[in-house]
Design an enzyme around this catalytic site. Structure first.
Site, PDB file in Angstrom:
ATOM      1  N   SER A  10      -3.558  33.372 -21.484  1.00 23.70           N
ATOM      2  CA  SER A  10      -3.918  32.262 -22.509  1.00 23.70           C
ATOM      3  C   SER A  10      -2.505  31.476 -22.828  1.00 23.70           C
ATOM      4  CB  SER A  10      -4.079  33.136 -23.962  1.00 23.70           C
ATOM      5  OG  SER A  10      -5.346  33.503 -23.770  1.00 23.70           O
ATOM      6  N   ARG A  42      -9.134  40.668 -24.057  1.00 22.30           N
ATOM      7  CA  ARG A  42      -8.945  39.596 -25.128  1.00 22.30           C
ATOM      8  C   ARG A  42      -9.442  40.336 -26.411  1.00 22.30           C
ATOM      9  NH1 ARG A  42     -12.274  35.343 -21.314  1.00 22.30           N
ATOM     10  NH2 ARG A  42     -10.452  34.634 -20.087  1.00 22.30           N
ATOM     11  N   TYR A 100     -15.351  36.441 -22.099  1.00 18.89           N
ATOM     12  CA  TYR A 100     -15.470  35.797 -20.774  1.00 18.89           C
ATOM     13  C   TYR A 100     -16.954  35.216 -20.685  1.00 18.89           C
ATOM     14  CZ  TYR A 100     -11.376  37.848 -19.136  1.00 18.89           C
ATOM     15  OH  TYR A 100      -9.880  38.110 -18.634  1.00 18.89           O
ATOM     16  N   ASP A 152      -0.768  38.153 -24.426  1.00 13.11           N
ATOM     17  CA  ASP A 152      -1.790  37.528 -23.484  1.00 13.11           C
ATOM     18  C   ASP A 152      -1.165  36.378 -22.490  1.00 13.11           C
ATOM     19  OD1 ASP A 152      -3.981  36.498 -21.741  1.00 13.11           O
ATOM     20  OD2 ASP A 152      -5.266  36.442 -23.453  1.00 13.11           O
ATOM     21  N   GLN A 184      -3.567  39.329 -28.356  1.00 15.97           N
ATOM     22  CA  GLN A 184      -3.453  38.015 -28.238  1.00 15.97           C
ATOM     23  C   GLN A 184      -2.147  37.643 -28.107  1.00 15.97           C
ATOM     24  OE1 GLN A 184      -5.753  36.142 -31.417  1.00 15.97           O
ATOM     25  NE2 GLN A 184      -6.265  34.374 -30.342  1.00 15.97           N
TER      26      GLN A 184
HETATM   27  P1  NAD Z   1     -11.836  31.625 -18.638  1.00 18.40           P
HETATM   28  O1  NAD Z   1     -10.600  31.098 -17.855  1.00 18.40           O
HETATM   29  O2  NAD Z   1     -12.279  32.932 -18.112  1.00 18.40           O
HETATM   30  O3  NAD Z   1     -12.772  30.496 -18.043  1.00 18.40           O
HETATM   31  C1  NAD Z   1     -12.751  29.238 -18.492  1.00 18.40           C
HETATM   32  C2  NAD Z   1     -13.960  28.526 -19.122  1.00 18.40           C
HETATM   33  O4  NAD Z   1     -14.694  28.267 -18.000  1.00 18.40           O
HETATM   34  C3  NAD Z   1     -14.765  29.507 -20.194  1.00 18.40           C
HETATM   35  O5  NAD Z   1     -14.610  28.684 -21.391  1.00 18.40           O
HETATM   36  C4  NAD Z   1     -15.937  29.792 -19.803  1.00 18.40           C
HETATM   37  O6  NAD Z   1     -16.927  30.077 -20.622  1.00 18.40           O
HETATM   38  C5  NAD Z   1     -16.122  28.406 -18.661  1.00 18.40           C
HETATM   39  N1  NAD Z   1     -17.072  28.629 -17.890  1.00 18.40           N
HETATM   40  C6  NAD Z   1     -17.642  29.500 -17.129  1.00 18.40           C
HETATM   41  N2  NAD Z   1     -18.495  29.237 -16.210  1.00 18.40           N
HETATM   42  C7  NAD Z   1     -19.027  27.815 -16.470  1.00 18.40           C
HETATM   43  C8  NAD Z   1     -19.859  26.997 -15.913  1.00 18.40           C
HETATM   44  N3  NAD Z   1     -20.827  27.068 -15.170  1.00 18.40           N
HETATM   45  N4  NAD Z   1     -19.618  25.602 -16.453  1.00 18.40           N
HETATM   46  C9  NAD Z   1     -18.812  25.371 -17.472  1.00 18.40           C
HETATM   47  N5  NAD Z   1     -17.946  26.291 -17.871  1.00 18.40           N
HETATM   48  C10 NAD Z   1     -17.985  27.417 -17.498  1.00 18.40           C
HETATM   49  O7  NAD Z   1     -11.661  31.394 -20.204  1.00 18.40           O
HETATM   50  P2  NAD Z   1     -10.496  31.512 -20.965  1.00 18.40           P
HETATM   51  O8  NAD Z   1     -10.157  30.312 -21.414  1.00 18.40           O
HETATM   52  O9  NAD Z   1      -9.429  32.470 -20.807  1.00 18.40           O
HETATM   53  O10 NAD Z   1     -11.182  31.943 -22.715  1.00 18.40           O
HETATM   54  C11 NAD Z   1     -12.679  31.998 -22.783  1.00 18.40           C
HETATM   55  C12 NAD Z   1     -12.807  32.270 -24.304  1.00 18.40           C
HETATM   56  O11 NAD Z   1     -12.000  33.543 -24.650  1.00 18.40           O
HETATM   57  C13 NAD Z   1     -12.245  31.404 -25.262  1.00 18.40           C
HETATM   58  O12 NAD Z   1     -13.260  31.362 -26.465  1.00 18.40           O
HETATM   59  C14 NAD Z   1     -10.855  32.059 -25.598  1.00 18.40           C
HETATM   60  O13 NAD Z   1     -10.591  31.619 -27.181  1.00 18.40           O
HETATM   61  C15 NAD Z   1     -11.445  33.488 -25.757  1.00 18.40           C
HETATM   62  N6  NAD Z   1     -10.028  34.271 -25.552  1.00 18.40           N
HETATM   63  C16 NAD Z   1      -9.634  35.027 -26.441  1.00 18.40           C
HETATM   64  C17 NAD Z   1      -8.415  35.895 -26.371  1.00 18.40           C
HETATM   65  C18 NAD Z   1      -8.350  36.733 -27.498  1.00 18.40           C
HETATM   66  O14 NAD Z   1      -8.898  36.812 -28.539  1.00 18.40           O
HETATM   67  N7  NAD Z   1      -7.100  37.425 -27.118  1.00 18.40           N
HETATM   68  C19 NAD Z   1      -7.786  35.649 -25.042  1.00 18.40           C
HETATM   69  C20 NAD Z   1      -8.232  34.778 -24.284  1.00 18.40           C
HETATM   70  C21 NAD Z   1      -9.461  33.919 -24.225  1.00 18.40           C
END
Ligand code: NAD
Length: 362
Positions: free
Chosen positions: A129, A118, A224, A126, A123
């Protein structure tokens, strides 16, 4: 280079759409596509026919230096015809350990797009995402279909209808898209997430953030969330359960790095939910966020519908294929230089997604 795209056995998506063919052609590559590969996403062979070679699976494999698919081809189909080739797909959907030994035995350099880091530079490659965004949208649309109520508030001569209440657990990529979609449909939305960065994003979409103190955060986890303490999860359950009893729709997306999804909705809470309410559990493939979830099934418990589906993006196969194809193109563009595969095995993106580490690359 010669790049081949295989037909999926159990997925509606395709890893090359006609729109993305043009990008490969501009870079001077020769493309091979398996007969009917885009049929289930409404990209018929006719749409590709003037731009590439459409042929049988054995011919795609034999003709190509690089092979691509959305999901890994069945293990038993990997044989010496693949030898010396590059294989790019999402190995998250299978037991990758079983694959690695067969891939290495056949000298196939394999890349798992499901573990792209990430980072800003990665990005555009990915797939998690790009597909999560679509799943978040579709989760709300599916809930709206199953809910015996409307989402927006309306006032009519026959009386008024109150807006639906939606709770989103996990405000990452899928969760934020679910919030935005539910808001657009006129629902009242609340969300919970242990990452402090998620709070601002939830508020900026006009939803309410469910405040729970004591979350564990780790900035080195690469975006994460990390495993939460028992105390936090108990407090969160308490705060969230009050909202769940009033909710019409709950969308859960909560995942943690390298572990099973946390159970955020135990059976005892489902028992207190309103009849007719709907839970869409997008974390079902990694155990689910609701205790009652069954992966790839819709069940009804105590008049609450629970949908366990971690691949809702496949329901939007046209857009999902297009975004997936772009991710693959961007990844291949990253590893192809001067019409040759050239990469630094210590590069963060390469080292994270190259799963056949025992093979030397030359
Ligand atoms: P993910 O699929 O790993 O998890 C989904 C969400 O579940 C996350 O927001 C996590 O914080 C949340 N979570 C975990 N435990 C929890 C709990 N007990 N209660 C409620 N929520 C809980 O995450 P994702 O959607 O792939 O992305 C998370 C972050 O990473 C985001 O801010 C996203 O923008 C960032 N991200 C960045 C890139 C990049 O820069 N290339 C790529 C993917 C994601």
């Amino acid at each position: 280079m010669k790049i081949g795209f295989l037909k999926e056995s159990e997925d509606t998506r395709v890893s090359l759409t006609p729109e993305v063919v043009k990008k490969y052609k501009n870079s001077g590559h020769d493309l091979y596509l398996e007969f009917g590969a885009g049929n289930l996403s409404n990209y018929s062979d006719f749409l590709y026919k003037d731009l590439l070679t459409i042929c049988s699976q054995p011919d795609v494999i034999k003709s190509s230096e690089i092979l691509v698919s959305v999901n890994p081809i069945y293990l038993e189909k990997i044989n010496s015809d693949f030898s010396g080739k590059i294989y790019v797909t999402n190995f998250n959907s299978v037991d990758s350990k079983k694959y690695i030994s067969i891939l290495e035995k056949n000298k196939i350099q394999a890349f798992n797009l499901g573990v792209i880091p990430r980072t800003t530079i990665a990005q555009s490659m990915d797939i998690l995402s790009s597909q999560a965004n679509l799943s978040g949208y579709k989760a709300v649309i599916k809930a709206a279909e199953l809910l015996p109520r409307m989402f927006p508030m309306i006032i009519t001569a026959a009386g008024s209808v109150k807006p639906a209440k939606v709770v989103v657990l996990g405000a990452g990529v899928a969760g934020l898209q679910a919030i935005a979609t539910a808001k657009r449909l006129g629902a009242i939305v609340e969300a919970s997430d242990p990452r402090s960065a998620a709070r601002e994003e939830v508020l900026s979409l006009g939803a309410k953030f469910i405040e729970v103190e004591g979350a564990v955060e780790d900035t080195s986890a690469g975006g994460y969330a990390v495993k939460q303490t028992k105390e936090f999860l108990e407090k969160q359950k308490e705060e969230v359960s009050k909202r769940l009893q009033l909710a019409d729709v709950v969308v859960t997306t909560a995942q943690v790095l390298g572990g099973n999804s946390p159970i955020l909705i135990p059976k005892s809470i489902v028992e207190k939910m309103k009849p007719g309410s709907v839970i869409i559990d997008l974390a079902s493939a990694s155990g689910g966020n609701c205790e009652m979830t069954e992966d790839d099934k819709i069940i009804t418990f105590n008049k609450v519908k629970i949908v366990g589906n971690s691949s809702l993006s496949s329901d939007l196969s046209q857009d999902a294929s297009n975004l997936f194809s772009n991710n693959v193109f961007n990844f291949l563009n990253y590893i192809i230089n001067d019409n040759k595969i050239q990469f630094n095995s210590e590069d963060e993106i390469i080292s994270q997604c190259n799963i056949t580490k025992n093979l030397k690359f030359n």
